[in-house]
Design a protein around this motif. Structure first.
Motif, mmCIF file in Angstrom:
data_model
loop_
_atom_site.group_PDB
_atom_site.id
_atom_site.type_symbol
_atom_site.label_atom_id
_atom_site.label_comp_id
_atom_site.label_asym_id
_atom_site.label_seq_id
_atom_site.Cartn_x
_atom_site.Cartn_y
_atom_site.Cartn_z
ATOM 1 N N LYS A 138 0.807 -1.227 0.000
ATOM 2 C CA LYS A 138 0.000 0.000 0.000
ATOM 3 C C LYS A 138 0.841 1.280 0.000
ATOM 4 C CE LYS A 138 -4.003 -2.224 2.120
ATOM 5 N NZ LYS A 138 -4.493 -2.730 0.915
ATOM 6 N N CYS A 139 1.887 1.282 -0.777
ATOM 7 C CA CYS A 139 2.725 2.474 -0.941
ATOM 8 C C CYS A 139 2.122 3.345 -2.041
ATOM 9 C CB CYS A 139 4.147 2.081 -1.321
ATOM 10 S SG CYS A 139 4.991 1.120 -0.048
ATOM 11 N N PRO A 140 2.242 4.660 -1.921
ATOM 12 C CA PRO A 140 1.670 5.538 -2.952
ATOM 13 C C PRO A 140 2.413 5.506 -4.287
ATOM 14 C CG PRO A 140 2.734 6.838 -1.229
ATOM 15 C CD PRO A 140 2.770 5.408 -0.784
ATOM 16 N N VAL A 141 3.681 5.092 -4.281
ATOM 17 C CA VAL A 141 4.470 5.037 -5.515
ATOM 18 C C VAL A 141 4.838 3.584 -5.796
ATOM 19 C CG1 VAL A 141 6.560 5.798 -6.692
ATOM 20 C CG2 VAL A 141 5.424 7.337 -5.075
ATOM 21 N N LEU A 142 4.548 3.145 -7.020
ATOM 22 C CA LEU A 142 4.852 1.777 -7.434
ATOM 23 C C LEU A 142 5.823 1.830 -8.606
ATOM 24 C CD1 LEU A 142 4.221 -1.279 -7.195
ATOM 25 C CD2 LEU A 142 2.351 -0.911 -8.805
ATOM 26 N N LEU A 143 6.990 1.211 -8.439
ATOM 27 C CA LEU A 143 8.009 1.126 -9.484
ATOM 28 C C LEU A 143 8.041 -0.312 -9.982
ATOM 29 C CD1 LEU A 143 10.907 3.016 -7.635
ATOM 30 C CD2 LEU A 143 9.159 3.994 -9.130
ATOM 31 N N VAL A 144 7.770 -0.512 -11.283
ATOM 32 C CA VAL A 144 7.679 -1.857 -11.831
ATOM 33 C C VAL A 144 8.657 -1.989 -12.992
ATOM 34 C CG1 VAL A 144 6.174 -3.659 -12.749
ATOM 35 C CG2 VAL A 144 5.235 -1.920 -11.206
ATOM 36 N N ASP A 145 9.656 -2.823 -12.810
ATOM 37 C CA ASP A 145 10.679 -3.048 -13.817
ATOM 38 C C ASP A 145 10.247 -4.183 -14.740
ATOM 39 O OD1 ASP A 145 13.041 -3.058 -15.236
ATOM 40 O OD2 ASP A 145 14.324 -3.178 -13.473
ATOM 41 N N SER A 146 10.092 -3.895 -16.006
ATOM 42 C CA SER A 146 9.728 -4.879 -17.037
ATOM 43 C C SER A 146 8.437 -5.631 -16.729
ATOM 44 C CB SER A 146 10.871 -5.875 -17.261
ATOM 45 O OG SER A 146 12.046 -5.201 -17.613
ATOM 46 N N PRO A 147 7.318 -4.900 -16.592
ATOM 47 C CA PRO A 147 6.050 -5.598 -16.344
ATOM 48 C C PRO A 147 5.626 -6.388 -17.578
ATOM 49 C CG PRO A 147 5.638 -3.291 -16.808
ATOM 50 C CD PRO A 147 7.127 -3.457 -16.733
ATOM 51 N N GLU A 148 4.840 -7.416 -17.353
ATOM 52 C CA GLU A 148 4.302 -8.199 -18.467
ATOM 53 C C GLU A 148 3.138 -7.440 -19.091
ATOM 54 O OE1 GLU A 148 3.249 -12.066 -17.014
ATOM 55 O OE2 GLU A 148 5.316 -12.510 -16.407
ATOM 56 N N ALA A 149 2.965 -7.593 -20.397
ATOM 57 C CA ALA A 149 1.871 -6.922 -21.110
ATOM 58 C C ALA A 149 0.511 -7.307 -20.516
ATOM 59 C CB ALA A 149 1.929 -7.261 -22.593
ATOM 60 N N ALA A 150 0.402 -8.517 -19.984
ATOM 61 C CA ALA A 150 -0.856 -8.980 -19.395
ATOM 62 C C ALA A 150 -1.252 -8.166 -18.156
ATOM 63 C CB ALA A 150 -0.739 -10.459 -19.028
ATOM 64 N N VAL A 166 5.338 3.955 -12.041
ATOM 65 C CA VAL A 166 6.457 4.135 -12.972
ATOM 66 C C VAL A 166 6.869 2.742 -13.423
ATOM 67 C CG1 VAL A 166 8.800 5.013 -13.311
ATOM 68 C CG2 VAL A 166 7.237 6.210 -11.748
ATOM 69 N N VAL A 167 6.835 2.534 -14.741
ATOM 70 C CA VAL A 167 7.228 1.249 -15.307
ATOM 71 C C VAL A 167 8.430 1.450 -16.217
ATOM 72 C CG1 VAL A 167 4.907 0.268 -15.173
ATOM 73 C CG2 VAL A 167 5.613 1.449 -17.251
ATOM 74 N N ALA A 168 9.215 0.397 -16.382
ATOM 75 C CA ALA A 168 10.346 0.414 -17.303
ATOM 76 C C ALA A 168 10.084 -0.669 -18.339
ATOM 77 C CB ALA A 168 11.644 0.136 -16.557
ATOM 78 N N SER A 169 9.877 -0.238 -19.604
ATOM 79 C CA SER A 169 9.499 -1.215 -20.615
ATOM 80 C C SER A 169 9.645 -0.646 -22.016
ATOM 81 C CB SER A 169 8.039 -1.639 -20.399
ATOM 82 O OG SER A 169 7.633 -2.575 -21.365
ATOM 83 N N ASP A 170 9.855 -1.547 -22.972
ATOM 84 C CA ASP A 170 9.785 -1.214 -24.390
ATOM 85 C C ASP A 170 8.564 -1.868 -25.023
ATOM 86 O OD1 ASP A 170 12.097 0.379 -24.559
ATOM 87 O OD2 ASP A 170 13.379 -1.373 -24.805
#
Length: 184
Positions: A138-150, A166-170
């Motif tokens: 339950k943090c206000p900021v979510l950092l997601v490295d290479s999330p899946e398209a799903a 914030v996500v990191a993805s191509d």
């Protein structure tokens, strides 16, 4: 809440990164190498050095004295977890590293709640577990490295509920749902 990166340069990067993202928004870090995007996320957490520029939340710059406070406001989902003892050029956190973080031990998460949240993510089991644990903190900021398209709809819904994501993805699907795209 407002997360700002102002001319941030991390080790090995060729150019600086700037962005301002608010509650209910998704920013996507794209371009560069996956390792550089991961380095930038770790810099947002105060875990790697910022060579120049600054990271701030609500105008308060990240520094050594407040890094722990910043990390309490953020949940990080690494691209992968390395098995204990695995050695690679880029060394993601191990399973033990994640569970050793006090913030992760202090959140009461039952197996039932975790399983339900994992289903909501739409991701494969390993990534779903990482993402679910981060969200249940339950943090206000979510950092997601290479999330899946799903997980695109799930991440968009988290932003709509008030998170800064914030996500990191191509990945084109991920880029398509972002409110801001930041080229590295």
């Amino acid at each position: 809440m407002l997360l700002e990166l102002n001319d941030v340069l991390v080790e090995g990067a060729e150019k600086t990164v700037s962005m301002i993202i608010r509650d209910r928004q998704v920013a996507c870090l794209t371009g560069g190498t996956p390792e550089m995007r991961s380095q930038l996320m770790l810099a947002m957490l105060g875990l790697t050095e910022v060579k120049s520029g600054f990271v701030s939340i609500d105008g308060e710059p990240l520094c050594q004295q407040n890094a722990t406070t910043f990390r309490r406001m953020m949940a990080y989902v690494p691209s992968v977890l390395a098995a204990d003892g695995e050695v690679t050029v880029y060394e993601p956190p191990t399973v033990q590293d994640v569970f050793n973080l006090k913030a992760n031990r202090d959140v009461p998460i039952s197996n039932g709640i975790l399983a339900e949240e994992m289903k909501r993510t739409g991701a494969s089991s390993e990534k779903a577990r990482l993402l679910a644990v981060a969200v249940l903190r339950k943090c206000p900021v979510l950092l997601v490295d290479s999330p899946e398209a799903a997980s695109t709809d799930y991440l968009r819904r988290l932003a709509d509920e008030g998170h800064i994501v914030v996500v990191a993805s191509d990945e084109l699907t991920i880029l398509g749902m972002a409110d801001e795209i930041v080229e590295m």
